[in-house]
Scaffold this active site. Structure first.
Site, PDB file in Angstrom:
ATOM      1  CG  ASP A   1      -1.979  -0.726   1.356  1.00  0.00           C
ATOM      2  OD1 ASP A   1      -2.405  -1.146   0.286  1.00  0.00           O
ATOM      3  OD2 ASP A   1      -2.518  -0.915   2.462  1.00  0.00           O
TER       4      ASP A   1
ATOM      5  CG  ASP B   1      -5.765  -0.954   4.537  1.00  0.00           C
ATOM      6  OD1 ASP B   1      -6.484  -1.249   3.551  1.00  0.00           O
ATOM      7  OD2 ASP B   1      -5.096   0.080   4.608  1.00  0.00           O
TER       8      ASP B   1
ATOM      9  CG  ASP C   1      -7.427  -4.877   0.767  1.00  0.00           C
ATOM     10  OD1 ASP C   1      -7.747  -4.736  -0.426  1.00  0.00           O
ATOM     11  OD2 ASP C   1      -7.080  -3.936   1.499  1.00  0.00           O
TER      12      ASP C   1
HETATM   13  P1  ATP Z   1      -3.650   2.790  -0.220  1.00  0.00           P
HETATM   14  O1  ATP Z   1      -4.247   1.599  -0.851  1.00  0.00           O
HETATM   15  O2  ATP Z   1      -2.250   3.039  -0.614  1.00  0.00           O
HETATM   16  O3  ATP Z   1      -3.882   2.897   1.237  1.00  0.00           O
HETATM   17  P2  ATP Z   1      -5.362   5.023  -0.456  1.00  0.00           P
HETATM   18  O4  ATP Z   1      -5.533   4.959   0.989  1.00  0.00           O
HETATM   19  O5  ATP Z   1      -4.899   6.293  -1.029  1.00  0.00           O
HETATM   20  O6  ATP Z   1      -4.405   3.976  -0.975  1.00  0.00           O
HETATM   21  P3  ATP Z   1      -8.172   4.772  -0.690  1.00  0.00           P
HETATM   22  O7  ATP Z   1      -8.253   5.047   0.738  1.00  0.00           O
HETATM   23  O8  ATP Z   1      -8.939   3.666  -1.288  1.00  0.00           O
HETATM   24  O9  ATP Z   1      -6.702   4.565  -1.157  1.00  0.00           O
HETATM   25  O10 ATP Z   1      -8.529   6.115  -1.429  1.00  0.00           O
HETATM   26  C1  ATP Z   1      -8.708   6.184  -2.802  1.00  0.00           C
HETATM   27  C2  ATP Z   1      -9.207   7.547  -3.190  1.00  0.00           C
HETATM   28  O11 ATP Z   1     -10.467   7.787  -2.611  1.00  0.00           O
HETATM   29  C3  ATP Z   1      -8.324   8.677  -2.707  1.00  0.00           C
HETATM   30  O12 ATP Z   1      -7.371   9.014  -3.648  1.00  0.00           O
HETATM   31  C4  ATP Z   1      -9.292   9.816  -2.506  1.00  0.00           C
HETATM   32  O13 ATP Z   1      -9.465  10.517  -3.720  1.00  0.00           O
HETATM   33  C5  ATP Z   1     -10.588   9.127  -2.171  1.00  0.00           C
HETATM   34  N1  ATP Z   1     -10.837   9.144  -0.736  1.00  0.00           N
HETATM   35  C6  ATP Z   1     -10.042   8.674   0.243  1.00  0.00           C
HETATM   36  N2  ATP Z   1     -10.581   8.827   1.443  1.00  0.00           N
HETATM   37  C7  ATP Z   1     -11.771   9.416   1.245  1.00  0.00           C
HETATM   38  C8  ATP Z   1     -12.838   9.828   2.100  1.00  0.00           C
HETATM   39  N3  ATP Z   1     -12.782   9.678   3.410  1.00  0.00           N
HETATM   40  N4  ATP Z   1     -13.905  10.408   1.539  1.00  0.00           N
HETATM   41  C9  ATP Z   1     -13.975  10.567   0.218  1.00  0.00           C
HETATM   42  N5  ATP Z   1     -13.041  10.199  -0.623  1.00  0.00           N
HETATM   43  C10 ATP Z   1     -11.933   9.625  -0.142  1.00  0.00           C
END
Ligand code: ATP
Length: 871
Positions: A332, A595, A599
């Site tokens: 991640d 996480d 997954d």
């Molecule tokens: P990783 O897999 O590396 O943890 P990540 O945490 O960036 O990646 P996600 O949490 O799935 O991946 O987030 C993907 C996208 O969703 C982000 O780039 C953001 O644009 C959007 N996003 C993340 N958190 C929120 C939220 N709380 N509310 C709305 N949109 C969100």
């Protein structure tokens, strides 16, 4: 009032009635005082571990071994024919063997037990009207708990309120398809699997949300009732130990056949039967590597303990063994490579970029959207959402007042599939999420001159600029229910890379391990962060694929494209599974982090599934082979390093142990075949077997990591533990041991010493060569003096103890009587030193020779390759 009520049909009664019976209001939960009183009464919410067999049974079990039976029989036979001392010695050896086995087994088990306790689970509970997280073992009957997707159900509960709740009950019912839950009562005779209104301890919420009243805790839960816990005995069996057990069995059969043949031969030649019998029993006991599987389990268990000290809790022994062979780590981004400490640095509204502190009226609504469409509290919740609250505060807004003025009437929570979150506050709604997702739904946007149609090209360019700086970008929109949203603007946040991760990524690359980033974030952000942590050399050189591009790939190009890509962006959890499959088809050993609930399949499928200890869900942890206590990528690297070290130590241990066994057996066998007197008699063989196996052999389990362990390529996935080179070494050393023992015995006799003295020297020579070989084993491939792995206290202790024991065997009168030894002079010890030195030189020369041959081979292979390319 009766509140445990295990036999009571909570599932058949309305939730309100159940709550009333348990003395709780589902809207406020128990009072703190009442909860404490109930905790006192019902005890902690822990399923008592199965006690397993007691120490006496476990000790007795050590005698349950065909080899031990034979040995005992030999003792009895020897005793019947008047060899009381020998019989006593054999008895002593058997007892000692059992005690050593017992102690080792308990140690390995204790180490593993301690690990399983290191991951306390939390539960969300409502008490005094406030929700909070408490350790799950403090729950009591009557507590009101909240369950969200990914949580493990912490106790048996009656559901009061459900929203699309589904639960995976396979831990209890074996049924792997998640079951839909409801708050309704079902028929009283319904079996556990059909009780929709209840959820049971140990099962996993896979979807939705629920509020429930705890009906039973600890040993009174369904889980506690059936003691559904892995039998302790099985914990220490791994594919490797099983393979080794099979190997030992096959070897044992062969040895027994040889021993029987030798027995017949000896008797035909006229050796008295009882004497011959003891001799072949000694042969068998010496040669059969009976302790091998147990010792291997110990090496693995020690590795597991070392890994836990470095932030990686390995949940099963096979994983400790696989880890060292990892060829690809898929990780991640957020929280693992970065710190997951978000700060909004830039607001992009109406084409202008400003920091939050300089926000004015134009940026106001974008900030308000960030406050309202948000589940975090100041300092508590999702770091992305906390950052949005902080940016509003920095801009001079008061989040609490904003929320009070516009109470929320409806929520569509964030999911990594939709990448958006929506809230409605009466007659206005807000939408936030990934820029593409939000923009795709908007018709127009707020500009400096009022609302205008959305300029998609400009927005995309803006997003490129912001993500190229490594910023995570969220878009915000406003809508009135029933009509298309209007884009309010963007907030871009910075999440600094973890400094440790940078070093760890570099270490992995040196070690020939491919590190790939898999993230839900935008390709631009992913690319920039990949460059910042050194996963790729420059952002522009990164090979990036997005989830959409992956889907468009033709099947025949999929595997190659995946293998050649370093960064996967906007990937959904389902695609993670595809990636694992593709890499494994390419022969890779894959470690994959995850996480979320979704997954879990990828984690299960990966060779090493890695979950997060502080972030992440119970579902991911349950599916994982390894849990990182600090969510840090560096811990994965550390675990791989330890895994390589474990594998090295296993090979070292086996490389040392087998020649010892074979040598012991062969000394007896060769004497019988030659019709010569034994240079080492049976009880002496037993002595060597007992002392050296423990004090010399086991030190290899504690060997420090070799210095170059992370500078060599990963071991080829198919490579067996016993390579041809290892086998050759084993045979060479076995031969050396036999020759040395016979030579010393004959030479001492020739120089006029008694038989007892000559045998004493033969034993000391045998042990001396074993000790010298132990030093050689510290590095199997390279000359040990060049690759000296540093000081090892265990090794020094083992060698010291062995030397002490040999001196006692030689000079202590009682031991002289028991083991038929006799004191020898300085000259004999010179023999020992000379033989040990000679043995050491031969093994080291063998290493050098084969090192050369291997080098020449790979050189000519490289040349051939070069010529082929030139053509
Ligand atoms: P990783 O897999 O590396 O943890 P990540 O945490 O960036 O990646 P996600 O949490 O799935 O991946 O987030 C993907 C996208 O969703 C982000 O780039 C953001 O644009 C959007 N996003 C993340 N958190 C929120 C939220 N709380 N509310 C709305 N949109 C969100």
């Amino acid at each position: 009032m009766k509140t445990t009520a295990h036999p009571e049909a909570f599932h058949a009664r309305p939730a309100t009635a159940v709550a009333e019976q348990l003395g709780v209001d589902p809207q406020t939960g128990l009072g703190t005082g009442e909860a404490a009183a109930r905790l006192e009464r019902f005890g902690p919410n822990k399923v008592p571990a199965p006690s397993g067999p007691g120490p006496v049974v476990r000790l007795l079990r050590q005698f349950h071994d065909p080899l031990i039976y034979v040995l005992l029989l030999a003792g009895v036979v020897t005793g019947l024919f008047g060899g009381y001392v020998d019989a006593g010695v054999i008895g002593g050896v058997v007892a000692l063997n059992a005690i050593v086995g017992f102690v080792q087994e308990s140690r390995a088990q204790r180490a593993l037990d301690a690990l399983s306790k290191m991951l306390p689970a939390d539960a969300t509970v409502l008490r005094d009207g406030v929700t909070r997280r408490i350790p799950a073992d403090r729950l009591v009957p009557g507590d009101v708990v909240e369950l969200a997707a990914g949580d493990r159900v912490p106790a048996d509960v009656r559901l009061v309120e459900v929203r699309l709740t589904e639960v995976d009950e396979s831990a209890l019912t074996g049924e792997s398809v998640p079951v839909r839950k409801s708050a309704d009562a079902v028929a009283e005779e319904a079996v556990v699997a059909d009780r929709a209104g209840c959820a049971y301890s140990g099962t996993l919420v896979t979807r939705g949300w629920a509020r429930a009243v705890v009906t039973a805790t600890g040993g009174r839960t369904e889980l506690g009732g059936i003691q559904h816990l892995v039998a302790t005995a099985e914990v220490v069996a791994t594919p490797l130990t099983r393979k080794l057990a099979r190997f030992s069995r096959q070897l044992s059969v062969a040895i027994v056949v040889v021993a029987a043949g030798a027995f017949a031969l000896g008797v035909v030649r006229g050796t008295p039967v009882p004497e011959m019998f003891t001799a072949v029993v000694a042969l068998a006991v010496g040669a059969i590597p009976e302790g091998l599987p147990a010792a291997v389990a110990i090496v693995l268990a020690i590795g597991v303990v070392r890994m836990s000290r470095r932030g990686a809790i390995v949940r099963n022994l096979p994983a400790a063994e696989t880890l060292g062979g990892t060829t690809v780590i898929c990780t991640d981004k957020t929280g693992t490579l970065t710190q997951n400490r978000m700060t909004v640095t830039t607001l992009a509204v109406a084409g202008r970029l400003v920091p939050p502190a300089e926000a004015g009226a134009l940026q106001r609504e974008c900030l308000v959207a960030g406050v309202l469409c948000n589940d975090a509290q100041p300092g508590e919740g999702d770091p992305t959402e906390i950052a949005l609250l902080e940016s509003a505060v920095e801009a001079g807004l008061d989040p609490e007042a904003i929320r009070e003025a516009a109470p929320r009437t409806h929520t569509v929570p964030f999911e990594s599939e939709t990448r958006t979150m929506t809230t409605v506050h009466g007659d206005v709604g807000y939408l936030k999420g990934a820029v593409e997702e939000v923009a795709a739904r908007c018709a127009d946007e707020v500009t400096a001159d009022g609302v205008r149609p959305l300029d998609m090209a400009a927005l995309e360019e803006l997003q490129e600029t912001l993500t190229a700086r490594g910023l995570r970008v969220l878009a915000f929109a406003r809508f009135t229910p029933g009509s298309a949203p209007t884009l309010l603007g963007l907030q871009a946040m910075h999440d600094p890379p973890r400094p440790e991760a940078i070093a760890a990524v570099a270490a992995c690359r040196d070690a020939g391990i491919d590190v790939k980033m898999i993230t839900g974030d935008h390709a631009g952000t992913a690319r920039a962060i990949a460059a910042a942590v050194g996963l790729v050399d420059t952002a522009s050189s990164a090979r990036v694929l997005t989830g959409v591009e992956l889907m468009a790939l033709p099947e025949e190009r999929f595997d190659d494209a995946v293998a050649g890509t370093q960064v996967f962006a906007r990937v959904s959890p389902g695609q993670k599974l595809q990636l694992v499959h593709a890499l494994q088809r390419g022969g890779q050993v894959v470690a994959m982090t995850g996480d979320g609930v979704n997954d879990a399949p990828a984690l299960r499928r990966a060779d090493i599934g890695v979950a997060m200890g502080s972030g992440g869900t119970d579902a991911a942890r349950q599916a994982a082979d390894m849990v990182l206590t600090d969510d840090d990528f560096a811990s994965i690297q550390a675990a791989v390093q330890e895994g390589r070290s474990v594998f090295d130590n296993l090979r070292k241990f086996i490389a040392w142990t087998l020649p010892a066994n074979i040598g012991e057996g062969m000394v007896v066998l060769v004497a019988i075949l030659l019709g010569a007197t034994l240079p080492i008699v049976p009880v002496q063989i037993l002595w060597i077997n007992m002392t050296t196996a423990v004090f010399l052999g086991l030190t290899m389990a504690f060997e420090p990591t070799e210095r170059d362990v992370m500078r060599r390529p990963p071991r080829p996935p198919g490579r067996p533990l016993f390579t041809a080179a290892l086998l050759r070494r084993v045979l060479l050393v076995s031969l050396l041991l036999v020759v040395a023992a016979f030579f010393a015995y004959r030479a001492e006799l020739a120089s006029g010493l008694s038989i007892a003295q000559a045998r004493t020297t033969a034993i000391n020579v045998f042990v001396g060569v074993q000790a010298a070989y132990l030093l050689s084993c510290r590095s199997l491939e390279r000359p040990v003096l060049l690759a000296w792995p540093g000081h090892s206290r265990m090794l020094a202790l083992g060698l010291g103890l062995t030397a002490g024991l040999q001196l006692m065997l030689t000079y202590v009168p009682v031991l002289n009587t028991w083991f038929h030894t006799a004191p020898v002079g300085v000259g004999s010890w010179l023999w020992v030193l000379a033989a040990a030195a000679a043995g050491f030189v031969v093994v080291e020369a063998d290493k050098l020779l084969w090192h050369r041959i291997a080098a020449r081979r790979s050189l000519s292979a490289a040349r051939a390759g070069g010529e082929a390319r030139a053509r």
